[in-house]
Scaffold this motif. Structure first.
Motif, PDB file in Angstrom:
ATOM      1  N   GLY A 189      44.273  29.899  42.176  1.00  0.00           N
ATOM      2  CA  GLY A 189      45.142  28.817  41.700  1.00  0.00           C
ATOM      3  C   GLY A 189      45.169  27.645  42.677  1.00  0.00           C
ATOM      4  O   GLY A 189      45.165  26.480  42.266  1.00  0.00           O
ATOM      5  N   THR A 190      45.175  27.951  43.975  1.00  0.00           N
ATOM      6  CA  THR A 190      45.204  26.880  44.970  1.00  0.00           C
ATOM      7  C   THR A 190      43.923  26.047  44.893  1.00  0.00           C
ATOM      8  O   THR A 190      43.947  24.816  44.964  1.00  0.00           O
ATOM      9  CB  THR A 190      45.361  27.481  46.396  1.00  0.00           C
ATOM     10  N   ILE A 191      42.788  26.730  44.706  1.00  0.00           N
ATOM     11  CA  ILE A 191      41.515  26.004  44.568  1.00  0.00           C
ATOM     12  C   ILE A 191      41.578  25.116  43.324  1.00  0.00           C
ATOM     13  O   ILE A 191      41.192  23.945  43.352  1.00  0.00           O
ATOM     14  CB  ILE A 191      40.334  26.997  44.479  1.00  0.00           C
ATOM     15  N   MET A 192      42.082  25.675  42.245  1.00  0.00           N
ATOM     16  CA  MET A 192      42.171  24.891  41.001  1.00  0.00           C
ATOM     17  C   MET A 192      43.104  23.693  41.188  1.00  0.00           C
ATOM     18  O   MET A 192      42.818  22.586  40.713  1.00  0.00           O
ATOM     19  CB  MET A 192      42.645  25.786  39.845  1.00  0.00           C
ATOM     20  N   ASP A 193      44.191  23.897  41.938  1.00  0.00           N
ATOM     21  CA  ASP A 193      45.138  22.793  42.192  1.00  0.00           C
ATOM     22  C   ASP A 193      44.457  21.614  42.884  1.00  0.00           C
ATOM     23  O   ASP A 193      44.810  20.462  42.655  1.00  0.00           O
ATOM     24  CB  ASP A 193      46.285  23.264  43.108  1.00  0.00           C
ATOM     25  N   MET A 194      43.475  21.920  43.737  1.00  0.00           N
ATOM     26  CA  MET A 194      42.823  20.843  44.486  1.00  0.00           C
ATOM     27  C   MET A 194      42.048  19.904  43.559  1.00  0.00           C
ATOM     28  O   MET A 194      41.932  18.722  43.806  1.00  0.00           O
ATOM     29  CB  MET A 194      41.910  21.429  45.555  1.00  0.00           C
ATOM     30  N   TYR A 195      41.516  20.460  42.461  1.00  0.00           N
ATOM     31  CA  TYR A 195      40.744  19.641  41.522  1.00  0.00           C
ATOM     32  C   TYR A 195      41.565  19.258  40.286  1.00  0.00           C
ATOM     33  O   TYR A 195      41.211  18.322  39.585  1.00  0.00           O
ATOM     34  CB  TYR A 195      39.497  20.415  41.063  1.00  0.00           C
ATOM     35  N   ASP A 196      42.624  20.002  40.056  1.00  0.00           N
ATOM     36  CA  ASP A 196      43.372  19.839  38.805  1.00  0.00           C
ATOM     37  C   ASP A 196      44.867  20.039  39.094  1.00  0.00           C
ATOM     38  O   ASP A 196      45.474  21.020  38.643  1.00  0.00           O
ATOM     39  CB  ASP A 196      42.847  20.897  37.798  1.00  0.00           C
ATOM     40  N   PRO A 197      45.461  19.095  39.831  1.00  0.00           N
ATOM     41  CA  PRO A 197      46.861  19.300  40.242  1.00  0.00           C
ATOM     42  C   PRO A 197      47.830  19.356  39.066  1.00  0.00           C
ATOM     43  O   PRO A 197      48.905  19.920  39.192  1.00  0.00           O
ATOM     44  CB  PRO A 197      47.150  18.097  41.142  1.00  0.00           C
ATOM     45  N   LYS A 198      47.425  18.787  37.931  1.00  0.00           N
ATOM     46  CA  LYS A 198      48.345  18.827  36.783  1.00  0.00           C
ATOM     47  C   LYS A 198      48.215  20.126  35.991  1.00  0.00           C
ATOM     48  O   LYS A 198      48.833  20.287  34.943  1.00  0.00           O
ATOM     49  CB  LYS A 198      48.082  17.631  35.867  1.00  0.00           C
ATOM     50  N   LYS A 199      47.383  21.012  36.462  1.00  0.00           N
ATOM     51  CA  LYS A 199      47.207  22.345  35.853  1.00  0.00           C
ATOM     52  C   LYS A 199      46.812  22.266  34.387  1.00  0.00           C
ATOM     53  O   LYS A 199      47.336  22.975  33.540  1.00  0.00           O
ATOM     54  CB  LYS A 199      48.469  23.189  36.044  1.00  0.00           C
ATOM     55  N   ARG A 200      45.878  21.348  34.103  1.00  0.00           N
ATOM     56  CA  ARG A 200      45.383  21.208  32.727  1.00  0.00           C
ATOM     57  C   ARG A 200      44.484  22.399  32.357  1.00  0.00           C
ATOM     58  O   ARG A 200      44.505  22.882  31.237  1.00  0.00           O
ATOM     59  CB  ARG A 200      44.586  19.900  32.651  1.00  0.00           C
ATOM     60  N   VAL A 201      43.699  22.844  33.341  1.00  0.00           N
ATOM     61  CA  VAL A 201      42.775  23.960  33.099  1.00  0.00           C
ATOM     62  C   VAL A 201      43.538  25.275  33.354  1.00  0.00           C
ATOM     63  O   VAL A 201      44.146  25.450  34.412  1.00  0.00           O
ATOM     64  CB  VAL A 201      41.554  23.867  34.038  1.00  0.00           C
ATOM     65  N   ALA A 202      43.497  26.164  32.365  1.00  0.00           N
ATOM     66  CA  ALA A 202      44.241  27.428  32.507  1.00  0.00           C
ATOM     67  C   ALA A 202      43.419  28.456  33.273  1.00  0.00           C
ATOM     68  O   ALA A 202      42.180  28.450  33.214  1.00  0.00           O
ATOM     69  CB  ALA A 202      44.575  27.974  31.125  1.00  0.00           C
ATOM     70  N   LEU A 203      44.103  29.349  33.976  1.00  0.00           N
ATOM     71  CA  LEU A 203      43.437  30.513  34.552  1.00  0.00           C
ATOM     72  C   LEU A 203      43.660  31.670  33.576  1.00  0.00           C
ATOM     73  O   LEU A 203      44.801  31.984  33.217  1.00  0.00           O
ATOM     74  CB  LEU A 203      44.035  30.848  35.925  1.00  0.00           C
ATOM     75  N   VAL A 204      42.545  32.264  33.117  1.00  0.00           N
ATOM     76  CA  VAL A 204      42.601  33.313  32.094  1.00  0.00           C
ATOM     77  C   VAL A 204      42.074  34.614  32.710  1.00  0.00           C
ATOM     78  O   VAL A 204      40.872  34.723  32.975  1.00  0.00           O
ATOM     79  CB  VAL A 204      41.746  32.894  30.869  1.00  0.00           C
ATOM     80  N   VAL A 205      42.960  35.555  32.967  1.00  0.00           N
ATOM     81  CA  VAL A 205      42.522  36.820  33.586  1.00  0.00           C
ATOM     82  C   VAL A 205      42.102  37.746  32.445  1.00  0.00           C
ATOM     83  O   VAL A 205      42.855  38.617  32.008  1.00  0.00           O
ATOM     84  CB  VAL A 205      43.640  37.440  34.445  1.00  0.00           C
ATOM     85  N   ASP A 206      40.861  37.537  31.958  1.00  0.00           N
ATOM     86  CA  ASP A 206      40.515  38.187  30.691  1.00  0.00           C
ATOM     87  C   ASP A 206      39.932  39.589  30.836  1.00  0.00           C
ATOM     88  O   ASP A 206      39.488  40.166  29.837  1.00  0.00           O
ATOM     89  CB  ASP A 206      39.672  37.279  29.782  1.00  0.00           C
ATOM     90  N   GLU A 207      39.981  40.148  32.036  1.00  0.00           N
ATOM     91  CA  GLU A 207      39.756  41.589  32.208  1.00  0.00           C
ATOM     92  C   GLU A 207      40.582  42.049  33.395  1.00  0.00           C
ATOM     93  O   GLU A 207      40.412  41.548  34.510  1.00  0.00           O
ATOM     94  CB  GLU A 207      38.270  41.912  32.444  1.00  0.00           C
ATOM     95  N   TRP A 208      41.482  43.001  33.164  1.00  0.00           N
ATOM     96  CA  TRP A 208      42.251  43.593  34.252  1.00  0.00           C
ATOM     97  C   TRP A 208      42.646  45.016  33.865  1.00  0.00           C
ATOM     98  O   TRP A 208      42.648  45.350  32.685  1.00  0.00           O
ATOM     99  CB  TRP A 208      43.483  42.753  34.600  1.00  0.00           C
ATOM    100  N   GLY A 209      42.969  45.818  34.874  1.00  0.00           N
ATOM    101  CA  GLY A 209      43.433  47.182  34.594  1.00  0.00           C
ATOM    102  C   GLY A 209      42.868  48.189  35.584  1.00  0.00           C
ATOM    103  O   GLY A 209      42.189  47.832  36.540  1.00  0.00           O
ATOM    104  N   GLY A 210      43.174  49.457  35.355  1.00  0.00           N
ATOM    105  CA  GLY A 210      42.686  50.538  36.221  1.00  0.00           C
ATOM    106  C   GLY A 210      41.375  51.090  35.693  1.00  0.00           C
ATOM    107  O   GLY A 210      41.127  51.088  34.485  1.00  0.00           O
ATOM    108  N   TRP A 211      40.544  51.569  36.605  1.00  0.00           N
ATOM    109  CA  TRP A 211      39.209  52.068  36.218  1.00  0.00           C
ATOM    110  C   TRP A 211      38.939  53.325  37.028  1.00  0.00           C
ATOM    111  O   TRP A 211      38.879  53.273  38.261  1.00  0.00           O
ATOM    112  CB  TRP A 211      38.170  50.974  36.505  1.00  0.00           C
ATOM    113  N   TYR A 212      38.812  54.462  36.360  1.00  0.00           N
ATOM    114  CA  TYR A 212      38.617  55.747  37.054  1.00  0.00           C
ATOM    115  C   TYR A 212      37.344  56.418  36.535  1.00  0.00           C
ATOM    116  O   TYR A 212      36.643  55.874  35.665  1.00  0.00           O
ATOM    117  CB  TYR A 212      39.821  56.668  36.819  1.00  0.00           C
ATOM    118  N   ASP A 213      37.090  57.638  37.023  1.00  0.00           N
ATOM    119  CA  ASP A 213      35.969  58.421  36.485  1.00  0.00           C
ATOM    120  C   ASP A 213      36.261  58.736  35.020  1.00  0.00           C
ATOM    121  O   ASP A 213      37.431  58.899  34.637  1.00  0.00           O
ATOM    122  CB  ASP A 213      35.842  59.754  37.240  1.00  0.00           C
TER     123      ASP A 213
END
Ligand code: AHR
Length: 521
Positions: A307-331
């Motif tokens: 988010g901090t990196i994105m703020d440097m180029y896009d301080p108005k937060k026009r571009v969204a951060l989309v965490v489109d894969e998350w969760g636990g991963w086991y055997d």
């Protein structure tokens, strides 16, 4: 009294919450939380509660889709009714498809038209099984309509062409006269679906083409240029394939090299996994549990730093951060196909979900969409199926309890205190987020990741006063507890009685390894 004499420990455990409230308000508590109800400004997008479904293992086939010919499993146009009914209670806002890694091998024209004529292909990423393409664009969009979820389609960049991608968007979205809209109508769909979310490839740094960030940025620019309607209508989101976990260089290069008019969102993938030792999903030690929690909680740092990196180029937060894969991963579960990623889901996963969703809520100014991997039978699933049977998992219950946060106003929180320590390591024991919904009701979600100790939490509400508190809790005796096809309701939410309200002060007794959602009026 007899009971007290014979079982003093059990009595004390049961009576502890009540005894605590007899203590003076100033008595030491483990964790102090301040909720600034008067400083609210950002809305928690319901899209943070999105899901992800890939052509992987039994997620689509057997999970969602059994085909119209199935007589044993009730279905609507081939889509399982039990799964749809269960998922509707989660009010899934958006569903990502067809991958994952599969997306960059998928040619959408293979999955339209009469099913008997669709070519069979090999699912090279996931088990090398034959994919008969019976579930394609129409079936996916039918599923989304049955769920009431917005579709999120990831296009093929790794092995597809700009023309294929642009034609897919036209097939799905174009209302006028064109070869693609004519083909759609020929296949039985008159009106366009108007799909808003489009992923431009997946994990371009890995299975999506092993590209460098600099190379992908240029590839992305080309694809994004030819996705019609994007710049003009302003409604279509082009979601750039984002970084894996802490690859900050990836985000930096994309933000630097892609002109803002060509991008609406940038993705991020992060799994709570130790790739060198995934371990069993349901049989694990407390040390392994602690390590999973540590990796899940890294999401806070990742969201902040990307988010901090994105703020440097896009301080108005026009571009969204989309965490489109998350969760636990086991055997994978013993005896199952290693390429199918089928795993059980325990209270540990409920903790991952509670903590991660709190992080997303608290960063909703930039995180405006996220997708848990994956909905049915794959990785951190909310639903498991076995033939005709279906169960919901502890993660399902957390997702359901957190629906109160969908599109609600975030109330900023500060948390201080409680530590969960195992061996040399320590983590914050308590995670919190809070919101006020459109009806003016306030909800607080609290997670205690401590496997063995309950936590006494003092919550100060600034800028709001309440007259009643009620709540629900998801807790179980052991961190390994889970639901099975023979014991499907072992883990489920119950009424929570461990909160006491005194004007603007709340005192909450959180059981070990628990998720609590409070309602304040
Ligand atoms: O969710 C399983 C896989 O994990 C996805 O296909 C890929 O994007 C990621 O590496």
């Amino acid at each position: 009294m007899q009971f007290l004499i014979r079982r003093p420990r059990r009595f004390l455990r049961a009576a502890l919450p009540a005894l605590l409230f007899l203590l003076p308000a100033a008595a030491a508590c483990q964790t102090r939380v301040v909720i600034n109800a008067d400083l609210a400004k950002d809305t928690i997008s319901r899209n943070i509660y999105g899901h992800f479904s890939e052509h992987l293992g039994r997620c689509i086939y057997g999970g969602y889709y059994v085909g119209e010919g199935s007589t044993k499993i009730p279905n609507k146009r081939g889509i399982r009714t039990d799964v749809v009914e269960a998922l509707k209670k989660l009010r899934i806002p958006n569903l990502r498809w067809p991958g994952g890694c599969f997306a960059d091998t998928y040619h959408w024209k293979d999955g339209i038209g009469p099913r008997a004529k669709r070519p069979a292909i090999v699912n090279s990423w996931w088990g090398g099984v034959t994919e008969d393409n019976s579930f394609g664009t129409h079936e996916f969009l039918d599923l989304c309509e049955q769920l009431g979820a917005e579709p999120y389609i990831t296009g093929n960049v790794g092995s597809g062409t700009v023309q294929d991608f642009a034609q897919w968007v036209q097939y799905v979205n174009f209302d006028g006269v064109s070869p693609m809209s004519a083909l759609r109508k020929e296949n039985g769909r008159e009106k366009p679906w108007n799909v808003r979310f489009w992923g431009v490839g997946n994990e371009a740094w890995g299975c999506g083409g092993n590209m460098t960030a600099e190379y992908y940025a240029n590839v992305y620019r080309t694809f994004a240029t030819f996705i019609p309607g994007a710049a003009g209508s302003g409604s279509l989101w082009r979601i750039a394939s984002g970084a894996g976990s802490a690859d900050f260089h990836w985000t930096e290069v994309l933000m630097r090299d892609i002109p803002q008019g060509l991008i609406e969102a940038i993705a991020l993938h992060h799994y709570a996994v130790d790739w060198n030792h995934k371990g069993s999903a349901a049989e694990f030690t407390e040390a392994e549990y602690f390590e999973t929690m540590r990796r899940a909680m890294q999401m806070e740092d990742l969201v902040q730093r990307h988010g901090t990196i994105m703020d440097m180029y896009d301080p108005k937060k026009r571009v969204a951060l989309v965490v489109d894969e998350w969760g636990g991963w086991y055997d994978v579960e013993p005896g199952t196909n290693p390429g199918f990623l089928y795993q059980q889901n325990t209270m540990r996963d409920a903790m991952i979900a509670g903590v991660t969703l709190n992080i997303f809520n608290n960063h909703c100014d930039r995180v405006r969409m996220a997708n848990l991997a994956q909905t049915v039978n794959v990785l951190q699933a909310v639903v498991l199926t076995e033939g005709e049977r279906m169960i919901v998992t502890p993660t399902y219950h957390v997702m359901e309890m957190y629906t109160v946060h969908h599109d609600a106003l975030l109330l900023p929180v500060s948390v201080q205190g409680g530590i969960y320590a195992v061996g040399e390591g320590s983590l914050p024991a308590i995670s919190v987020s809070a919101s006020r919904d459109r009806r003016g009701t306030t909800h607080i979600s609290l997670v205690n990741i401590d496997a063995g100790r309950s936590q006494d939490v003092a919550v100060e509400m600034r800028g709001a006063a309440f007259s009643s508190v009620s709540g629900r809790v998801l807790a179980s005796g052991r961190i390994q507890d889970h639901n099975t096809f023979d014991d499907p309701a072992r883990v489920k939410p119950t009424e929570f009685r461990g909160a006491r309200l005194d004007g603007t002060n709340l005192r909450v007794q959180l059981p070990p390894c628990s998720v609590v959602v409070l309602t304040l009026k």
